[in-house]
Design a protein around this motif. Structure first.
Motif, short mmCIF file in Angstrom:
data_model
loop_
_atom_site.label_atom_id
_atom_site.label_comp_id
_atom_site.label_asym_id
_atom_site.label_seq_id
_atom_site.Cartn_x
_atom_site.Cartn_y
_atom_site.Cartn_z
N MET A 65 0.84 -1.20 0.00
CA MET A 65 0.00 0.00 0.00
C MET A 65 0.88 1.26 0.00
N LYS A 66 0.55 2.17 -0.90
CA LYS A 66 1.27 3.44 -0.94
C LYS A 66 0.73 4.39 0.13
N THR A 67 1.62 5.16 0.72
CA THR A 67 1.15 6.28 1.52
C THR A 67 0.70 7.37 0.57
N TYR A 68 -0.08 8.31 1.08
CA TYR A 68 -0.55 9.39 0.21
C TYR A 68 0.62 10.21 -0.34
N SER A 69 1.64 10.39 0.46
CA SER A 69 2.78 11.20 0.00
C SER A 69 3.58 10.51 -1.09
N GLN A 70 3.39 9.21 -1.26
CA GLN A 70 4.09 8.47 -2.31
C GLN A 70 3.33 8.48 -3.63
N MET A 71 2.10 8.99 -3.62
CA MET A 71 1.27 8.99 -4.82
C MET A 71 1.63 10.17 -5.72
N SER A 72 1.42 9.95 -7.01
CA SER A 72 1.63 11.03 -7.98
C SER A 72 0.45 11.99 -7.92
N LYS A 73 0.61 13.11 -8.60
CA LYS A 73 -0.47 14.10 -8.64
C LYS A 73 -1.72 13.52 -9.28
N ASP A 74 -1.54 12.79 -10.37
CA ASP A 74 -2.69 12.20 -11.06
C ASP A 74 -3.40 11.18 -10.18
N GLU A 75 -2.63 10.39 -9.44
CA GLU A 75 -3.24 9.40 -8.54
C GLU A 75 -4.04 10.08 -7.44
N LEU A 76 -3.50 11.15 -6.90
CA LEU A 76 -4.20 11.87 -5.84
C LEU A 76 -5.48 12.51 -6.37
N LEU A 77 -5.43 13.08 -7.58
CA LEU A 77 -6.61 13.72 -8.15
C LEU A 77 -7.71 12.70 -8.42
N ALA A 78 -7.32 11.52 -8.90
CA ALA A 78 -8.30 10.46 -9.17
C ALA A 78 -8.94 9.98 -7.86
N LEU A 79 -8.10 9.81 -6.84
CA LEU A 79 -8.60 9.38 -5.54
C LEU A 79 -9.54 10.43 -4.95
N LEU A 139 -13.07 10.11 6.18
CA LEU A 139 -13.21 10.62 4.82
C LEU A 139 -12.72 12.06 4.73
N CYS A 140 -13.07 12.86 5.73
CA CYS A 140 -12.62 14.26 5.76
C CYS A 140 -11.10 14.34 5.91
N VAL A 141 -10.53 13.48 6.72
CA VAL A 141 -9.07 13.44 6.87
C VAL A 141 -8.41 13.16 5.52
N LYS A 142 -8.95 12.22 4.78
CA LYS A 142 -8.38 11.87 3.47
C LYS A 142 -8.47 13.05 2.50
N LEU A 143 -9.63 13.67 2.43
CA LEU A 143 -9.82 14.76 1.47
C LEU A 143 -8.93 15.97 1.79
N VAL A 144 -8.89 16.35 3.06
CA VAL A 144 -8.08 17.50 3.44
C VAL A 144 -6.59 17.20 3.26
N SER A 145 -6.19 15.97 3.55
CA SER A 145 -4.79 15.58 3.40
C SER A 145 -4.37 15.62 1.93
N ILE A 146 -5.25 15.16 1.07
CA ILE A 146 -4.95 15.22 -0.38
C ILE A 146 -4.79 16.66 -0.82
N ASP A 147 -5.70 17.52 -0.38
CA ASP A 147 -5.58 18.94 -0.76
C ASP A 147 -4.25 19.53 -0.28
N LYS A 148 -3.85 19.17 0.92
CA LYS A 148 -2.59 19.68 1.46
C LYS A 148 -1.40 19.17 0.63
N LEU A 149 -1.43 17.93 0.25
CA LEU A 149 -0.33 17.38 -0.55
C LEU A 149 -0.30 18.00 -1.94
N LEU A 150 -1.48 18.17 -2.53
CA LEU A 150 -1.53 18.79 -3.87
C LEU A 150 -1.05 20.24 -3.82
N GLU A 151 -1.38 20.91 -2.72
CA GLU A 151 -0.96 22.29 -2.55
C GLU A 151 0.57 22.42 -2.52
N ASN A 152 1.22 21.39 -2.02
CA ASN A 152 2.68 21.43 -1.87
C ASN A 152 3.43 20.84 -3.06
N MET A 153 2.69 20.38 -4.05
CA MET A 153 3.35 19.77 -5.24
C MET A 153 3.78 20.83 -6.23
#
Length: 428
Positions: free
Chosen positions: A1-15, A414-428
């Motif tokens: 299993m990948k951590t969220y920080s190991q995912m690409s931008k496209d993977e995060l957007l799809a998720l 679910l909220c933790v996942k969504l906010v975390s993705i936004d934070k990671l995308l913001e830093n990409m």
């Protein structure tokens, strides 16, 4: 299993796209769930309803020493109430004052008295240029509210798995005579559920404060609030340890039955040295003639002794344990291994402490509220409601039903996942 920080931008957007569909489905349910405070459930309060049958119009309301509990007297509490609460607090009955229903009120009064009249002959705090308090963080928001209300400067002290960072505590207390106290929840701490180690308690008892009127504000709120019979934390008794260390006047120890009997109609107590008690009683004799002796007597006759309280708390644990296990199981299942949060699985107390990615806690709580689940305000577990890293969220599983709690935790993760993705995308 990948951590969220190991995912690409496209993977995060799809998720994120998939998760947003689930989030919309939650919003469409019109949930209205409140997990903002650690209130006992109705089922828990029902456990103490037999207390309402203890008295009736023909009941003998005389205490063991002959006191008519309907009348004035017994400033520091009925002897049998002192003995019951002393057993709960693991200290001597002669070291106790029994108050009204709320330990929070006792703590407020203790601070207020120190501000207006000082501690054991020392200068009243209101006449000092600066007064400071140490605050283990994350910690109990109502403690912080009291000190903030009186204009006392609060200093953060990080918590460790053993309790507050004692290297920091010892250094600050020994060097600064404006530091007058420290808030402590030593057993199943609010919100992390950490219990202080023996060495931490001993180091507290051996403190050498620069201020003669420094005190430990030892709030033993969860002293008998275990979730498991076979896994229970035990801590050293602070009043005894202070005496052994040659610091007999160092600690004020607080407790109440608010989460044992009825939150609005419990009994509270303070334990301290003889000198501290004598100082407190001078003010107490002006403030009141006596607290509610009928309620004290009602508690004694209902519980009878500490064994009765322990058996009663086993019933509480049977209600709470599935809720805490469900909370942590959902966190494990939904967030485990994703690298977007950490939590402690407690064995007692009233809360589960969640640490999000840095800068995400407020957004997570806001997103949950938008979908109908009210959590404790992010930042509440820090002085001035300012969590410097915006990471801590206090989860309170006690009040909702199991079904409601399951929905709330599914939404929360679910909220933790969504906010975390936004934070990671913001830093990409």
């Amino acid at each position: 299993m990948k951590t969220y920080s190991q995912m690409s931008k496209d993977e995060l957007l799809a998720l994120k796209s998939d998760l947003e569909k689930s989030y919309k489905a939650f919003k469409d349910q019109g949930l209205k769930l409140d997990m903002s405070r650690g209130k006992p459930s109705s089922e828990q309060m029902d456990l103490a309803m037999g207390m309402m049958d203890v008295f009736h119009s023909k009941a003998d309301l005389t205490s063991e020493n002959g006191t008519d509990c309907r009348n004035y007297g017994s400033l520091d509490g009925l002897q049998e109430a002192k003995e019951l609460l002393a057993s709960m607090m693991e200290c001597r009955a002669e070291s106790i004052i029994v108050y009204g229903n709320s330990s929070l009120n006792v703590m407020y009064d203790t601070i207020s008295r120190s501000v207006t009249h000082g501690v054991m002959g020392n200068t009243p705090w209101c006449k000092l240029d600066k007064v400071k308090f140490l605050c283990p963080v994350p910690g109990y928001d109502r403690h912080f509210a009291i000190t903030e209300y009186f204009g006392i400067e609060m200093i953060n002290v990080p918590m460790t798995p053993e309790g507050p960072d004692m290297d920091i505590v010892e250094k600050l207390v020994s060097e600064d005579d404006t530091i007058k106290g420290i808030w402590c929840v030593p057993k199943y701490s609010n919100p992390q559920g950490i219990s202080y180690s023996d060495e931490t308690v001993r180091r507290f008892a051996r403190l050498k404060p620069a201020a003669k009127d420094f005190r430990l504000y030892w709030d033993n709120a969860y002293c008998i609030h275990h979730l498991y019979e076979d896994r229970q934390d035990n801590i050293l008794e602070i009043i005894d340890e202070c005496e052994k260390a040659g610091n007999p006047d160092l600690a004020y120890k607080f407790v109440s039955t608010s989460k044992v009997s009825f939150p609005g109609s419990g009994v509270a107590a303070l334990a301290a040295s003889k000198a501290n008690l004598e100082d407190i009683k001078k003010q107490l004799a002006i403030q009141t003639i006596s607290y509610d002796k009928l309620n004290q007597l009602r508690h004694v006759r209902f519980f009878k002794n500490i064994d009765g309280m322990r058996e009663h708390m086993k019933k509480h644990a049977a209600i709470l344990r599935p809720k805490f296990e469900l909370t942590c199981d959902i966190l494990d299942r939904e967030l485990g291994g994703l690298g977007i949060g950490e939590w402690i699985r407690p064995i007692g107390g009233y809360f589960v402490s969640f640490e999000s990615m840095e800068g995400c806690a407020k957004a997570i709580v806001a997103k949950a509220k938008e979908a109908g689940v009210v959590m404790t305000e992010a930042g509440a577990t820090f002085p001035y409601k300012k969590d410097p890293k915006d990471t801590n969220i206090r989860i309170a599983p006690s009040f909702p039903s199991i079904e409601e709690l399951g929905k709330a935790m599914e939404l929360f993760t679910l909220c933790v996942k969504l906010v975390s993705i936004d934070k990671l995308l913001e830093n990409m």
